[in-house]
Design a protein around this motif. Sequence first.
Motif, mmCIF file in Angstrom:
data_model
loop_
_atom_site.group_PDB
_atom_site.id
_atom_site.type_symbol
_atom_site.label_atom_id
_atom_site.label_comp_id
_atom_site.label_asym_id
_atom_site.label_seq_id
_atom_site.Cartn_x
_atom_site.Cartn_y
_atom_site.Cartn_z
ATOM 1 N N ALA A 1 2.323 21.620 9.919
ATOM 2 C CA ALA A 1 2.333 22.762 10.999
ATOM 3 C C ALA A 1 0.682 23.226 10.917
ATOM 4 C CB ALA A 1 3.007 23.777 10.537
ATOM 5 N N GLY A 2 0.116 23.423 12.214
ATOM 6 C CA GLY A 2 -1.403 24.004 12.898
ATOM 7 C C GLY A 2 -2.074 23.123 12.408
ATOM 8 N N GLY A 3 -2.044 21.480 11.943
ATOM 9 C CA GLY A 3 -3.022 21.222 11.629
ATOM 10 C C GLY A 3 -2.660 19.782 12.722
ATOM 11 N N PRO A 4 -4.442 19.319 12.079
ATOM 12 C CA PRO A 4 -3.699 17.513 12.865
ATOM 13 C C PRO A 4 -2.668 16.282 11.980
ATOM 14 C CG PRO A 4 -5.695 17.713 11.381
ATOM 15 C CD PRO A 4 -5.422 19.104 11.362
ATOM 16 N N LEU A 5 -2.396 15.223 12.871
ATOM 17 C CA LEU A 5 -1.541 14.623 11.908
ATOM 18 C C LEU A 5 -2.480 13.945 11.297
ATOM 19 C CD1 LEU A 5 -0.376 12.622 15.431
ATOM 20 C CD2 LEU A 5 0.372 14.137 14.022
ATOM 21 N N ARG A 6 -1.106 13.814 10.105
ATOM 22 C CA ARG A 6 -2.284 13.405 8.649
ATOM 23 C C ARG A 6 -1.867 11.813 7.883
ATOM 24 N NH1 ARG A 6 -6.116 14.107 6.247
ATOM 25 N NH2 ARG A 6 -5.459 14.045 4.707
ATOM 26 N N GLY A 7 -0.551 10.906 9.101
ATOM 27 C CA GLY A 7 -0.407 9.819 8.589
ATOM 28 C C GLY A 7 0.328 9.452 7.139
ATOM 29 N N CYS A 8 -0.076 8.697 6.650
ATOM 30 C CA CYS A 8 1.180 8.314 5.802
ATOM 31 C C CYS A 8 0.230 8.421 4.292
ATOM 32 C CB CYS A 8 0.578 6.713 5.514
ATOM 33 S SG CYS A 8 2.136 6.083 3.995
ATOM 34 N N PRO A 9 1.305 9.711 3.846
ATOM 35 C CA PRO A 9 0.654 10.236 1.979
ATOM 36 C C PRO A 9 -0.446 8.936 1.401
ATOM 37 C CG PRO A 9 2.308 10.651 2.583
ATOM 38 C CD PRO A 9 2.487 9.959 3.759
ATOM 39 N N PHE A 10 0.579 7.959 1.419
ATOM 40 C CA PHE A 10 0.317 6.958 0.460
ATOM 41 C C PHE A 10 -1.260 6.331 1.115
ATOM 42 C CE2 PHE A 10 4.608 7.569 -0.079
ATOM 43 C CZ PHE A 10 4.446 7.377 -1.402
ATOM 44 N N LEU A 11 -1.030 5.871 2.023
ATOM 45 C CA LEU A 11 -2.218 4.744 2.552
ATOM 46 C C LEU A 11 -3.500 6.039 2.164
ATOM 47 C CD1 LEU A 11 -1.503 3.813 5.978
ATOM 48 C CD2 LEU A 11 -1.841 2.370 4.080
ATOM 49 N N ASN A 12 -3.297 7.759 2.835
ATOM 50 C CA ASN A 12 -4.573 8.783 2.592
ATOM 51 C C ASN A 12 -4.864 8.741 1.013
ATOM 52 O OD1 ASN A 12 -3.723 8.708 5.058
ATOM 53 N ND2 ASN A 12 -2.741 10.747 4.822
ATOM 54 N N ALA A 13 -3.580 8.164 0.878
ATOM 55 C CA ALA A 13 -3.990 8.327 -0.869
ATOM 56 C C ALA A 13 -5.587 7.206 -1.492
ATOM 57 C CB ALA A 13 -3.205 8.761 -1.813
ATOM 58 N N VAL A 14 -4.798 6.298 -1.330
ATOM 59 C CA VAL A 14 -5.944 4.948 -1.211
ATOM 60 C C VAL A 14 -7.043 4.900 -1.133
ATOM 61 C CG1 VAL A 14 -5.448 2.856 -1.262
ATOM 62 C CG2 VAL A 14 -3.271 3.429 -1.829
ATOM 63 N N VAL A 15 -7.207 6.085 0.829
ATOM 64 C CA VAL A 15 -8.303 5.982 0.866
ATOM 65 C C VAL A 15 -9.455 6.581 0.128
ATOM 66 C CG1 VAL A 15 -10.250 6.513 2.339
ATOM 67 C CG2 VAL A 15 -8.059 5.533 3.477
ATOM 68 N N GLU A 16 -8.965 8.028 -0.690
ATOM 69 C CA GLU A 16 -9.247 8.739 -1.092
ATOM 70 C C GLU A 16 -9.556 8.611 -3.215
ATOM 71 O OE1 GLU A 16 -9.482 13.323 -0.515
ATOM 72 O OE2 GLU A 16 -7.589 13.019 0.449
ATOM 73 N N VAL A 17 -9.142 7.160 -3.587
ATOM 74 C CA VAL A 17 -8.544 6.552 -4.500
ATOM 75 C C VAL A 17 -8.684 5.714 -4.360
ATOM 76 C CG1 VAL A 17 -7.320 6.961 -7.279
ATOM 77 C CG2 VAL A 17 -7.540 8.958 -5.379
ATOM 78 N N PRO A 18 -9.521 4.720 -4.349
ATOM 79 C CA PRO A 18 -10.209 3.559 -3.923
ATOM 80 C C PRO A 18 -10.084 2.446 -4.803
ATOM 81 C CG PRO A 18 -12.327 4.595 -3.784
ATOM 82 C CD PRO A 18 -11.424 5.541 -3.932
ATOM 83 N N ALA A 19 -10.271 2.778 -6.339
ATOM 84 C CA ALA A 19 -10.669 1.694 -7.808
ATOM 85 C C ALA A 19 -8.631 1.287 -7.461
ATOM 86 C CB ALA A 19 -10.330 2.780 -8.822
#
Length: 197
Positions: A100-118
């Motif tokens: 709501a009110g923001g950009p598309l965020r995609g898959c939360p699991f893919l997003n988390a892996v990008v932010e926690v790459p180990a």
Amino acid sequence: MTDEARPVRRRRGRGARERILKAATELFTAQGVNATGMEQLTAASHVSRRTLYAHFAGKDDLVHAYLSELQDALMPAEPSKDADPRQQLLAIFDWDCHVAGGPLRGCPFLNAVVEVPAPDHPVHLLAASYKAEFARRLAALARQLGARDPEELGEQLALLYDGAVARNMVFDSTGPTVRARAIAVRLIDEATAPARD
């Protein structure tokens, strides 16, 4: 009455864990894991820092719990006699990933892996497990539909889905998943067409 800022009122009693997870889901989805601070989480969930740490050992633990809560809601359905497996396979491309009110965020699991790459980090391992189960469920649906190579079709659809939701986020548009759904129809048709002699 003065115009001075009042301290944030903390809610007491039960439900703190649920409020924390709800706030984490909203904030992590809207702005990402790394951009969300613990102070922001405590304010949004109306708990003290002490209460937050009583329920979660740290941010990694909270991210893991947040993703664990999402698994069932975002996982493709298991095959069922009462549902059309073709429609269930295509339904993954109908997921609404708007915030709501923001950009598309995609898959939360893919997003988390990008932010926690180990690769050995618990959050990364949870995301990998989720993605493996995602493809397994698609393969089970493909098997029920009568695909010649259900594992291959399941993996193809999983790859197509992941690429589409990533592109949705890049372009802030659901156009990629619309196109991906059309490609999925062709893949399913090819995989279930009678074999030619």
